[in-house]
Design a protein around this motif. Structure first.
Motif, PDB file in Angstrom:
ATOM      1  N   PRO A 440       0.811  -1.230   0.000  1.00  0.00           N
ATOM      2  CA  PRO A 440       0.000   0.000   0.000  1.00  0.00           C
ATOM      3  C   PRO A 440       0.838   1.271   0.000  1.00  0.00           C
ATOM      4  CG  PRO A 440      -0.936  -1.611   1.502  1.00  0.00           C
ATOM      5  CD  PRO A 440       0.387  -2.153   1.060  1.00  0.00           C
ATOM      6  N   LEU A 441       1.986   1.229   0.675  1.00  0.00           N
ATOM      7  CA  LEU A 441       2.859   2.401   0.667  1.00  0.00           C
ATOM      8  C   LEU A 441       3.404   2.649  -0.739  1.00  0.00           C
ATOM      9  CD1 LEU A 441       4.845   1.614   3.945  1.00  0.00           C
ATOM     10  CD2 LEU A 441       2.737   2.934   3.686  1.00  0.00           C
ATOM     11  N   PHE A 442       3.766   1.538  -1.434  1.00  0.00           N
ATOM     12  CA  PHE A 442       4.255   1.688  -2.810  1.00  0.00           C
ATOM     13  C   PHE A 442       3.158   2.226  -3.716  1.00  0.00           C
ATOM     14  CE2 PHE A 442       6.962  -2.280  -1.767  1.00  0.00           C
ATOM     15  CZ  PHE A 442       7.846  -1.498  -1.036  1.00  0.00           C
ATOM     16  N   TRP A 443       1.947   1.638  -3.573  1.00  0.00           N
ATOM     17  CA  TRP A 443       0.855   2.020  -4.458  1.00  0.00           C
ATOM     18  C   TRP A 443       0.494   3.488  -4.273  1.00  0.00           C
ATOM     19  CZ3 TRP A 443      -0.724  -0.522  -8.526  1.00  0.00           C
ATOM     20  CH2 TRP A 443      -0.554  -1.913  -8.589  1.00  0.00           C
ATOM     21  N   ALA A 444       0.472   3.945  -3.018  1.00  0.00           N
ATOM     22  CA  ALA A 444       0.118   5.356  -2.777  1.00  0.00           C
ATOM     23  C   ALA A 444       1.099   6.285  -3.481  1.00  0.00           C
ATOM     24  CB  ALA A 444       0.100   5.634  -1.273  1.00  0.00           C
ATOM     25  N   ARG A 445       2.385   5.975  -3.349  1.00  0.00           N
ATOM     26  CA  ARG A 445       3.399   6.818  -3.984  1.00  0.00           C
ATOM     27  C   ARG A 445       3.358   6.675  -5.506  1.00  0.00           C
ATOM     28  NH1 ARG A 445       4.778   5.949   0.987  1.00  0.00           N
ATOM     29  NH2 ARG A 445       6.103   7.385   2.150  1.00  0.00           N
ATOM     30  N   MET A 446       3.188   5.430  -5.969  1.00  0.00           N
ATOM     31  CA  MET A 446       3.130   5.223  -7.419  1.00  0.00           C
ATOM     32  C   MET A 446       1.945   5.954  -8.020  1.00  0.00           C
ATOM     33  SD  MET A 446       4.175   1.212  -7.965  1.00  0.00           S
ATOM     34  CE  MET A 446       3.832   1.354  -9.720  1.00  0.00           C
ATOM     35  N   ALA A 447       0.814   5.937  -7.310  1.00  0.00           N
ATOM     36  CA  ALA A 447      -0.370   6.620  -7.825  1.00  0.00           C
ATOM     37  C   ALA A 447      -0.126   8.127  -7.910  1.00  0.00           C
ATOM     38  CB  ALA A 447      -1.570   6.326  -6.929  1.00  0.00           C
ATOM     39  N   ARG A 448       0.537   8.681  -6.876  1.00  0.00           N
ATOM     40  CA  ARG A 448       0.810  10.117  -6.913  1.00  0.00           C
ATOM     41  C   ARG A 448       1.815  10.458  -8.016  1.00  0.00           C
ATOM     42  NH1 ARG A 448       0.362   9.673  -1.145  1.00  0.00           N
ATOM     43  NH2 ARG A 448       2.610   9.348  -0.946  1.00  0.00           N
ATOM     44  N   TRP A 449       2.838   9.580  -8.157  1.00  0.00           N
ATOM     45  CA  TRP A 449       3.842   9.846  -9.197  1.00  0.00           C
ATOM     46  C   TRP A 449       3.253   9.711 -10.596  1.00  0.00           C
ATOM     47  CZ3 TRP A 449       7.873   6.168  -6.529  1.00  0.00           C
ATOM     48  CH2 TRP A 449       8.386   6.820  -5.382  1.00  0.00           C
ATOM     49  N   SER A 450       2.277   8.847 -10.733  1.00  0.00           N
ATOM     50  CA  SER A 450       1.704   8.617 -12.062  1.00  0.00           C
ATOM     51  C   SER A 450       0.622   9.625 -12.422  1.00  0.00           C
ATOM     52  CB  SER A 450       1.115   7.205 -12.145  1.00  0.00           C
ATOM     53  OG  SER A 450       0.012   7.076 -11.257  1.00  0.00           O
ATOM     54  N   THR A 451       0.263  10.499 -11.480  1.00  0.00           N
ATOM     55  CA  THR A 451      -0.807  11.458 -11.756  1.00  0.00           C
ATOM     56  C   THR A 451      -0.437  12.374 -12.918  1.00  0.00           C
ATOM     57  OG1 THR A 451      -1.541  11.415  -9.455  1.00  0.00           O
ATOM     58  CG2 THR A 451      -2.217  13.297 -10.779  1.00  0.00           C
ATOM     59  N   PHE A 452       0.803  12.833 -12.939  1.00  0.00           N
ATOM     60  CA  PHE A 452       1.218  13.748 -14.014  1.00  0.00           C
ATOM     61  C   PHE A 452       1.201  13.060 -15.377  1.00  0.00           C
ATOM     62  CE2 PHE A 452       4.646  15.489 -16.680  1.00  0.00           C
ATOM     63  CZ  PHE A 452       4.136  16.763 -16.895  1.00  0.00           C
ATOM     64  N   PRO A 453       1.875  11.886 -15.529  1.00  0.00           N
ATOM     65  CA  PRO A 453       1.792  11.244 -16.855  1.00  0.00           C
ATOM     66  C   PRO A 453       0.374  10.834 -17.216  1.00  0.00           C
ATOM     67  CG  PRO A 453       2.896   9.808 -15.266  1.00  0.00           C
ATOM     68  CD  PRO A 453       2.781  11.145 -14.636  1.00  0.00           C
TER      69      PRO A 453
END
Length: 832
Positions: A440-453
């Motif tokens: 879940p920690l990875f997914w939260a960060r990945m989701a935020r990082w992927s918001t721009f692309p």
């Protein structure tokens, strides 16, 4: 719970098919050997460890044994039986059933009606120069009595036989599912064995004498190096041999079935977690009205039990249908089995329902416990279902598991090879659990990082999709865990298989001193006729030809190969050199072994060892030479001079299995290959390949295996994608009011649909990418655990296609929820 039902169906259909195959083989052998009371057979590797495909190799029995058995009091009739796998050519010159399914046997016609299960339906019994064939084979070839067929003899040459008759066996059109070419005894011996020998001797007793009593009478009358069985024991032996292959198939398939079931449990757990989160006010209201925690817990578990029963019932229906479909596919591919219906027992059905019920209840325990902890006051306020990961607890628990996994992996890579895979594999499992806890920690960060692309690719709709995933990291991680598992396993198997196959091919390249290799791909062509070797040697493009013949053996209870070669040609065939002793002593009891094996066993030149050979039995051997270099085989292998090799093996192995060809200076391998191929065109079973092509054959086999494994793991991925669609559908229902507000401020239906589809795309791409990373790591670890000298090879194209397919399937799974969200009425959603 469609995904879980598919997983349960996989388990049930595997059990049904393997049980049906087992029953079919049992009835097949009972039909074939049902007339026999006693069998006298050659030795089977002494203690039964000298094995080969389909039951191992037995020594032949001399024809004098027939008379000995027939003279025993109580024996009504005795006969020698020839039965060897053969190849039959079709009208196009190609081998029928080249993959060996179903097999074709060459047999002798028994004149004794008590032991002969064949009945002529067209023509007459076979005489010299002809044969009787089963009615199904006659139909396949389009021949009748008076026609002709072509078969391959033991030396690989093609023989034309007149079809004297067409027959049935025990009333069936085939030889219990196989094909048969039945010839006069002397002709069968010349073609498949050697004159005066049989594979075994059968006998039928007088009425009133039991099989055990008859076997006891026969045993003292036959040579000591033979084995005497009752007809029931002989039948059971054959059933157990094939039953072992069925059991192996069952375990192989069930492993993947349980992987699919575990992925289905992920989906169930995620579904109940979302449902409980959505019904918090409802559950709190029940608590406010007086319901106890136990009652709330029981209600959710009862709901899970009902879902489990429905899942089990659906899985049973799908499993029975899938087994019937698989049996139909087998028949379409030519696998004809006795008329045995699908073996569906009450135990199988109850086990399938039990698996569904147990898995559902286990997956629902934690969500049920959370439901029971809802406070009554929660009914008085609006609840947010936005999840906040318990950071401290997850970091500690997940970090400890990852640390333990890394420690186990390092320990596994530094332990002896026999334990390395188990230790490293356990570490991988622990590390995967730790990563899942931390995900879940990875997914939260990945989701935020992927918001721009996502915003760049999908505009405002993509931006909303990215933020929606970031709001529910725990739920997204649960759904993604199934995708990570599936893609990770596919990646791991692909890396391991490619690495092992690549290493094997490299060993063949380095260990074989030849430009061309001649052998049989079908595996039923017996040995290579010496005339073929002479013909190849005489070609202008060939400078040298050396042959090698092989058999399974045991040396001081260590498995390996006995390799028969001309001592003068040993270093011409393999990349070997003599480091101690001399090859001059390979005749008689002398053998040569690899130096590294001798060191491991404590052997030196002059050491006495015991070898076990199929035809000769146990014999004392003396190590006369140690060789060093690279061999394309593993195990305790011994080299023997050809004449002594032949004395120790059955007739079917008395000849070269492989020819190694060196081309003349100045020529090319491809040109020489074409010339050699033309010279042996009359031997349809033989393949001529360059050394590179020969080494690549293992890669092709590995590719086929990876395809099979990937196909089986695709079922687990299918279950995971059904879970993706289910979770997105529940997410849409949870966000009904939010979607209504978006529609009220001007969002079009198409934009709503695209938003949910982008969520599926993000989930699929992220899950597949993480699975790819974990699979690469797992494949590297296990490959190194198998052999630290192995080079890890990564099939990038296959893996990138897997990631692309997984992402595409996730988008497909998101289509139904997307359409559901787009069709929600605005006014109803605002009032929700």
């Amino acid at each position: 719970m469609v995904g879980a039902a598919v997983a349960v169906a996989f388990v049930l259909s595997t059990n049904i098919i393997t049980s049906t195959l087992g029953q079919s083989f049992d009835e097949m052998f009972a039909n074939v050997y049902g007339r026999i009371d006693v069998v006298v057979q050659g030795r089977f590797g002494g203690n039964g460890t000298v094995d080969a495909a389909f039951g191992g190799a037995h020594s032949v029995v001399d024809e004098s044994v027939v008379g000995r058995v027939g003279s025993v009091e109580g024996v009504r009739v005795a006969a020698g039986q020839v039965q060897q796998p053969i190849a039959v050519l079709g009208s196009d010159g190609r081998v029928l059933n080249a993959n060996g399914v179903p097999p074709t046997f060459g047999m002798n016609w028994l004149e004794e009606p008590e032991l002969n299960g064949w009945r002529i339906v067209d023509g007459a019994a076979p005489t010299e120069g002809g044969a009787v064939i089963d009615r199904r084979l006659a139909g396949t070839l389009g021949v009748r009595a008076g026609g002709s067929i072509r078969v391959v003899a033991q030396d690989g040459s093609v023989r034309s036989l007149r079809v004297w008759g067409v027959a049935t066996f025990g009333g069936d059109d085939s030889y219990a599912g196989s094909s048969a070419v039945v010839m006069e005894t002397a002709a069968a011996q010349r073609l498949f064995l050697e004159p005066g020998t049989f594979n075994w001797v059968s006998a039928a007793g007088e009425p009133g004498i039991t099989q055990a009593d008859l076997a006891a009478r026969v045993r003292p009358a036959v040579p000591r190096d033979t084995k005497t069985y009752t007809g029931a024991q002989f039948t059971k032996q054959a059933q157990q041999t094939f039953g072992g292959y069925v059991e192996l198939l069952s375990r192989f398939l069930l492993a993947f079935a349980y992987v699919a079931a575990a992925v289905g449990a992920f989906s169930i757990f995620n579904t109940f977690s979302i449902l409980v989160a959505q019904r918090q006010r409802e559950l709190a209201l029940l608590r406010a009205l007086g319901a106890s925690r136990r009652q709330v817990l029981g209600s959710v578990l009862l709901e899970a039990a009902m879902v489990g029963l429905l899942t089990g019932a659906g899985g049973v229906l799908l499993g029975v249908g899938g087994a019937a479909l698989f049996r139909t596919i087998l028949v379409r591919f030519g696998v004809v089995l006795p008329a045995v219906g699908l073996q569906v027992s009450a135990g199988m059905v109850l086990a399938a329902i039990g698996l569904a019920l147990t898995g559902t209840l286990a997956a629902a325990v934690l969500p049920s416990w959370r439901a029971a902890r809802v406070r009554p006051l929660a009914a008085l306020r609006e609840l947010s279902t936005v999840e906040v990961p318990a950071t401290r607890g997850r970091v500690i628990a997940g970090g400890l598991m990852v640390a333990y996994g890394v420690w186990s992996i390092r320990r596994g890579l530094s332990t002896p090879q026999l334990n390395a895979v188990a230790v490293a594999g356990g570490g991988l499992a622990a590390a995967f659990v730790g990563v899942s806890v931390l995900s879940p920690l990875f997914w939260a960060r990945m989701a935020r990082w992927s918001t721009f692309p996502m915003a760049r690719l999908g505009g405002f709709v993509g931006l909303l999709a990215g933020r929606n995933s970031a709001r529910h990291p725990v739920r997204t991680a649960r759904v993604g865990a199934a995708l990570i598992s599936g893609v990770g396993l596919v990646t791991m198997f692909a890396v391991m298989t490619s690495s092992l196959a690549g290493a094997s091919a490299e060993i063949v390249r380095r260990g074989t001193r030849s430009d061309l290799v001649i052998n049989s791909d079908v595996g039923r062509g017996g040995t290579i006729d010496p005339a073929v070797e002479d013909r190849v040697r005489s070609l202008p493009s060939v400078s040298q030809v050396a042959g090698a013949r092989f058999t399974y053996t045991e040396v001081d209870n260590n498995s390996g190969l006995a390799i028969g070669v001309d001592p003068a040609m040993l270093d011409k065939v393999f990349d070997l050199r003599v480091v101690e002793g001399s090859l001059d002593g390979l005749s008689g009891a002398g053998v040569a072994v690899e130096r590294k094996v001798a060191r491991a066993k404590g052997w030196t030149v002059g050491s006495k060892v015991t070898g076990e050979f199929v035809q000769a039995g146990y014999e004392p051997l003396e190590i006369v030479a140690l060789v060093d270099g690279q061999l394309p085989f593993s195990g305790v292998n011994v080299f023997k001079a050809v004449p002594d090799f032949d004395r120790r093996v059955p007739p079917a192995q008395r000849g070269d299995s492989v020819l190694y060809v060196q081309t003349s200076p100045g020529g090319t391998s491809e040109a020489a290959r074409a010339e050699v191929g033309a010279a042996i065109a009359d031997r349809p079973l033989l393949q001529v390949r360059t050394l590179e092509q020969y080494a690549g054959a293992g890669l092709a086999a590995a590719e086929s295996f990876v395809n099979v494994v990937s196909g089986l793991l695709f079922i687990a991925l299918l279950v995971a994608f059904i879970g993706v669609g289910n979770s997105l559908m529940l997410s849409v229902l949870e966000r009904v009011r939010e979607i209504g507000l978006l529609r009220a401020v001007g969002m079009h239906r198409r934009q709503v649909r695209r938003m949910v589809e982008w969520e599926g795309f993000q989930l699929g791409l992220a899950g597949a990418s993480l699975g790819l990373g974990l699979g690469l790591g797992a494949g590297w670890v296990l490959t190194r655990a198998i052999g630290t000298e192995l080079a890890v090879q990564i099939p990038w194209m296959r893996l990138l296609l897997t990631v692309a397919l997984a992402t595409a399937l996730a988008v497909v799974a998101a289509i139904p929820p997307a359409h559901r969200a787009a069709r929600l009425p605005i006014l109803k959603t605002l009032g929700a």
